[in-house]
Design a protein around this motif. Sequence first.
Motif, PDB file in Angstrom:
ATOM      1  N   SER A  26      47.166  45.941  53.055  1.00 27.96           N
ATOM      2  CA  SER A  26      45.721  45.806  52.886  1.00 27.96           C
ATOM      3  C   SER A  26      45.387  44.760  51.824  1.00 27.96           C
ATOM      4  O   SER A  26      44.465  43.956  51.993  1.00 27.96           O
ATOM      5  CB  SER A  26      45.121  47.161  52.504  1.00 27.96           C
ATOM      6  N   ASN A  27      46.146  44.767  50.740  1.00 28.29           N
ATOM      7  CA  ASN A  27      45.922  43.776  49.682  1.00 28.29           C
ATOM      8  C   ASN A  27      46.167  42.364  50.193  1.00 28.29           C
ATOM      9  O   ASN A  27      45.378  41.450  49.931  1.00 28.29           O
ATOM     10  CB  ASN A  27      46.817  44.066  48.474  1.00 28.29           C
ATOM     11  N   ILE A  28      47.265  42.173  50.928  1.00 26.21           N
ATOM     12  CA  ILE A  28      47.582  40.837  51.444  1.00 26.21           C
ATOM     13  C   ILE A  28      46.535  40.395  52.462  1.00 26.21           C
ATOM     14  O   ILE A  28      46.112  39.235  52.470  1.00 26.21           O
ATOM     15  CB  ILE A  28      48.996  40.814  52.049  1.00 26.21           C
ATOM     16  N   ALA A  29      46.089  41.314  53.302  1.00 29.62           N
ATOM     17  CA  ALA A  29      45.087  40.975  54.315  1.00 29.62           C
ATOM     18  C   ALA A  29      43.765  40.536  53.688  1.00 29.62           C
ATOM     19  O   ALA A  29      43.054  39.704  54.245  1.00 29.62           O
ATOM     20  CB  ALA A  29      44.856  42.166  55.233  1.00 29.62           C
ATOM     21  N   GLU A  32      42.324  36.547  50.542  1.00 27.83           N
ATOM     22  CA  GLU A  32      41.457  35.364  50.547  1.00 27.83           C
ATOM     23  C   GLU A  32      40.050  35.654  51.067  1.00 27.83           C
ATOM     24  O   GLU A  32      39.367  34.741  51.529  1.00 27.83           O
ATOM     25  CB  GLU A  32      42.111  34.251  51.380  1.00 27.83           C
ATOM     26  N   THR A  33      39.613  36.900  50.983  1.00 26.01           N
ATOM     27  CA  THR A  33      38.256  37.211  51.401  1.00 26.01           C
ATOM     28  C   THR A  33      37.289  36.828  50.285  1.00 26.01           C
ATOM     29  O   THR A  33      37.468  37.196  49.131  1.00 26.01           O
ATOM     30  CB  THR A  33      38.086  38.709  51.728  1.00 26.01           C
ATOM     31  N   ALA A  34      36.296  36.073  50.640  1.00 24.38           N
ATOM     32  CA  ALA A  34      35.328  35.568  49.664  1.00 24.38           C
ATOM     33  C   ALA A  34      34.101  36.467  49.619  1.00 24.38           C
ATOM     34  O   ALA A  34      33.743  37.122  50.603  1.00 24.38           O
ATOM     35  CB  ALA A  34      34.913  34.151  50.029  1.00 24.38           C
ATOM     36  N   TYR A 106      36.738  35.654  44.524  1.00 27.06           N
ATOM     37  CA  TYR A 106      37.904  36.010  45.331  1.00 27.06           C
ATOM     38  C   TYR A 106      38.625  37.186  44.683  1.00 27.06           C
ATOM     39  O   TYR A 106      38.563  37.371  43.474  1.00 27.06           O
ATOM     40  CB  TYR A 106      38.857  34.821  45.467  1.00 27.06           C
ATOM     41  N   PRO A 107      39.339  37.970  45.496  1.00 28.37           N
ATOM     42  CA  PRO A 107      40.029  39.159  44.969  1.00 28.37           C
ATOM     43  C   PRO A 107      41.090  38.816  43.926  1.00 28.37           C
ATOM     44  O   PRO A 107      41.576  37.689  43.848  1.00 28.37           O
ATOM     45  CB  PRO A 107      40.696  39.769  46.209  1.00 28.37           C
TER      46      PRO A 107
END
Length: 148
Positions: A26-29, A32-34, A106-107
């Motif tokens: 979940s973290n890797i997915a 790059e979510t903005a 970004y996360p």
Amino acid sequence: MSLGNIFDIAGSGMTAQSLRLNTTASNIANAETASSSIDTTYRARKPVFATIQQSLLNPGQAGTGFAPEGAGAGVRVEGIVESDAELQMRFEPSHPAADEEGYVFYPNVNVVEEMADMMSSSRSFEMNVDVMNTAKSMMQRILTLGQQ
């Protein structure tokens, strides 16, 4: 501790590592979510594990010599916590998610660290499978001892 308890212990480890692997995925997915605000930005998550004490599973057997005092009997998931590391703020005024000042959030996910966690949880899962297979082989050998 009996040979049968090994399956419970290894099974709890496999369950915990499976959850750890899902959390890492979940973290890797979401790496790059903005987002346009700090409040809506994804934050890295980590599972927290705790030892299940033998005395809690078998209160009547505590101190009987079957297991050392305070011996672990597996692992349980205490919860999943969000990282409080600082979020990444980038100046990208042309990005559709940019705020009024042109910043995009970004996360706080470190992909290299997450890959290391993924490898570690995968190896731990494999080790628990090996423990179960070894215990199963030992039990089968015990059953064949009387046949000779």
